[in-house]
Write an enzyme that holds these catalytic residues in place. Structure first.
Site, short mmCIF file in Angstrom:
data_model
loop_
_atom_site.label_atom_id
_atom_site.label_comp_id
_atom_site.label_asym_id
_atom_site.label_seq_id
_atom_site.Cartn_x
_atom_site.Cartn_y
_atom_site.Cartn_z
N LYS A 45 0.42 -1.14 0.05
CA LYS A 45 -0.25 0.04 0.24
C LYS A 45 0.70 1.68 -0.03
O LYS A 45 0.62 2.61 -0.24
CB LYS A 45 -0.94 -0.29 1.34
CG LYS A 45 -1.92 -1.28 1.28
CD LYS A 45 -2.66 -1.07 3.23
CE LYS A 45 -3.05 -2.74 3.16
NZ LYS A 45 -3.20 -2.76 5.16
N GLY A 46 2.12 0.91 -0.09
CA GLY A 46 3.19 2.46 0.50
C GLY A 46 2.90 3.15 -0.45
O GLY A 46 3.40 4.46 -0.62
N GLU A 101 7.36 2.14 -6.76
CA GLU A 101 7.45 1.55 -4.77
C GLU A 101 8.06 2.74 -4.39
O GLU A 101 8.37 4.18 -4.17
CB GLU A 101 8.71 1.20 -5.44
CG GLU A 101 8.68 -0.23 -5.84
CD GLU A 101 8.70 -1.72 -4.36
OE1 GLU A 101 7.82 -0.40 -3.24
OE2 GLU A 101 8.78 -2.50 -4.10
N ASP A 102 7.15 2.87 -2.53
CA ASP A 102 7.38 3.80 -1.84
C ASP A 102 9.13 4.09 -1.71
O ASP A 102 9.62 4.72 -1.01
CB ASP A 102 6.72 2.96 -0.34
CG ASP A 102 7.02 1.21 0.18
OD1 ASP A 102 7.57 1.09 -0.76
OD2 ASP A 102 6.78 1.70 0.82
N ASP A 105 14.75 -0.47 -0.13
CA ASP A 105 15.76 -1.18 1.00
C ASP A 105 16.53 -2.29 0.75
O ASP A 105 17.58 -1.73 0.37
CB ASP A 105 14.70 -1.46 2.31
CG ASP A 105 14.73 -1.71 3.72
OD1 ASP A 105 15.74 -0.85 4.11
OD2 ASP A 105 14.62 -2.74 4.14
N LYS A 133 17.04 3.86 0.05
CA LYS A 133 18.12 2.62 1.42
C LYS A 133 18.99 2.20 0.54
O LYS A 133 18.86 1.30 1.25
CB LYS A 133 17.39 2.43 2.94
CG LYS A 133 16.78 3.44 3.72
CD LYS A 133 16.27 2.72 4.75
CE LYS A 133 15.00 2.33 5.11
NZ LYS A 133 14.46 1.70 6.12
N PHE A 154 14.35 3.97 10.37
CA PHE A 154 13.23 3.39 9.53
C PHE A 154 12.43 4.59 9.40
O PHE A 154 12.14 4.92 10.37
CB PHE A 154 12.90 2.83 10.75
CG PHE A 154 11.66 1.87 10.24
CD1 PHE A 154 11.36 0.76 9.42
CD2 PHE A 154 10.08 2.44 11.10
CE1 PHE A 154 10.10 0.08 9.01
CE2 PHE A 154 9.00 1.22 10.44
CZ PHE A 154 9.23 0.25 9.67
N VAL A 155 11.32 4.73 8.47
CA VAL A 155 11.17 5.74 8.32
C VAL A 155 9.10 5.70 7.92
O VAL A 155 9.37 4.75 7.36
CB VAL A 155 11.69 7.12 6.95
CG1 VAL A 155 12.93 6.87 7.22
CG2 VAL A 155 11.59 5.96 5.97
N ASP A 161 4.19 2.40 6.37
CA ASP A 161 3.87 2.76 7.73
C ASP A 161 5.03 2.13 8.83
O ASP A 161 5.86 1.45 8.87
CB ASP A 161 2.65 1.85 7.90
CG ASP A 161 3.13 0.33 7.12
OD1 ASP A 161 3.69 0.15 6.38
OD2 ASP A 161 2.13 -0.21 7.84
N ARG A 167 0.64 6.57 7.88
CA ARG A 167 0.80 6.51 6.82
C ARG A 167 0.44 7.43 5.47
O ARG A 167 0.90 8.02 5.16
CB ARG A 167 -0.22 5.40 5.89
CG ARG A 167 -0.09 3.96 5.64
CD ARG A 167 0.05 3.08 4.72
NE ARG A 167 -0.33 1.48 4.78
CZ ARG A 167 0.94 0.60 4.38
NH1 ARG A 167 1.81 1.51 3.78
NH2 ARG A 167 0.44 -0.58 4.85
P1 IMP Z 1 12.65 -4.51 0.74
O1 IMP Z 1 12.27 -5.91 -0.32
O2 IMP Z 1 13.35 -4.62 1.19
O3 IMP Z 1 13.42 -3.16 -1.00
O4 IMP Z 1 12.01 -3.48 0.55
C1 IMP Z 1 10.55 -2.89 0.42
C2 IMP Z 1 9.44 -2.70 1.74
O5 IMP Z 1 10.03 -3.05 3.19
C3 IMP Z 1 9.01 -1.50 1.27
O6 IMP Z 1 7.73 -1.47 0.42
C4 IMP Z 1 8.46 -0.96 2.83
O7 IMP Z 1 6.76 -1.42 2.30
C5 IMP Z 1 8.76 -2.02 3.42
N1 IMP Z 1 10.32 -1.17 3.92
C6 IMP Z 1 11.54 -0.82 3.98
N2 IMP Z 1 12.33 -0.26 4.76
C7 IMP Z 1 10.93 0.88 5.39
C8 IMP Z 1 10.67 2.07 6.52
O8 IMP Z 1 12.04 2.74 6.83
N3 IMP Z 1 9.83 1.89 6.56
C9 IMP Z 1 7.92 1.70 6.34
N4 IMP Z 1 8.76 0.46 5.42
C10 IMP Z 1 9.99 0.06 5.07
#
Ligand code: IMP
Length: 180
Positions: A45-46, A101-102, A105, A133, A154-155, A161, A167
């Site tokens: 949902k981000g 994408e939000d 990470d 990040k 962590f944001v 969220d 959110r």
């Molecule tokens: P990845 O697969 O590790 O790149 O993570 C992606 C998902 O993890 C994002 O779409 C977010 O939903 C969640 N996420 C990663 N870091 C954060 C953060 O700092 N705050 C909130 N959600 C995060």
């Protein structure tokens, strides 16, 4: 939660800076796809706030769709297994797809999505990530369009969220959880 043990929030990116940056990213996309249609695919949902603002600033014909995924893991750490919760409503074959994408990470979610979408033969496949990040990356994926590069914090806010809270904050804030 007893007083004094509430999560602490500190503003990292203010709403005015977000608005300006979304405009810049939208102009980059408008330039890159001049005269063409772009199909924005939001990752629920981000990404919904970023997608809504971005779509309205892109000066091209646009269409939108959404996909939802979940990544398994303990204590907020992604395990690398991504599960599809909601697929796209329509085919992306032959379209200029921009995955919205939000936050990028570890890159595990985006890596999964790019592999999935490549099999569906889009004309082009790009990525717009509101936040990045890079210090946390496990998979070597990159965004073509990035809002802001941030440190390993962590944001929350602007779609992001913690346990479904925060959110709708207009600014992006660092969330510090109390130690248990
Ligand atoms: P990845 O697969 O590790 O790149 O993570 C992606 C998902 O993890 C994002 O779409 C977010 O939903 C969640 N996420 C990663 N870091 C954060 C953060 O700092 N705050 C909130 N959600 C995060």
């Amino acid at each position: 939660m007893p007083k004094g043990r509430q999560p602490q929030r500190k503003v990292l990116i203010r709403r005015a800076a977000i608005k300006r940056r979304v405009g810049v990213v939208a102009r980059q996309i408008t330039r890159d796809f001049k005269g063409q249609r772009v199909h924005l695919v939001g990752v629920l949902k981000g990404a919904c706030f970023f997608l809504a603002d971005l779509a309205r600033e892109i000066d091209l014909e646009t269409s939108i769709d959404f996909i939802a995924v979940a990544s398994y893991g303990r204590g907020g750490e992604s395990s690398g297994q991504v599960r599809l919760l909601k697929d796209l409503d329509s085919s992306i074959a032959g379209l200029n797809v921009i995955v919205v994408e939000d936050i990028l990470d570890t890159g595990l979610t985006l890596n999964y999505l790019l592999n999935l979408f490549r099999q569906r033969r889009p004309k082009t496949l790009r990525v717009a990530a509101f936040l990045d990040k890079p210090s946390r990356r496990v998979q070597p994926v990159k965004a073509d369009y990035t809002g802001f590069t941030i440190p390993n914090e962590f944001v929350v806010g602007y779609g992001l969220d913690h346990a479904e809270r925060y959110r709708s904050l207009k600014d992006v804030c660092v969330l510090r959880l109390p130690r248990t």
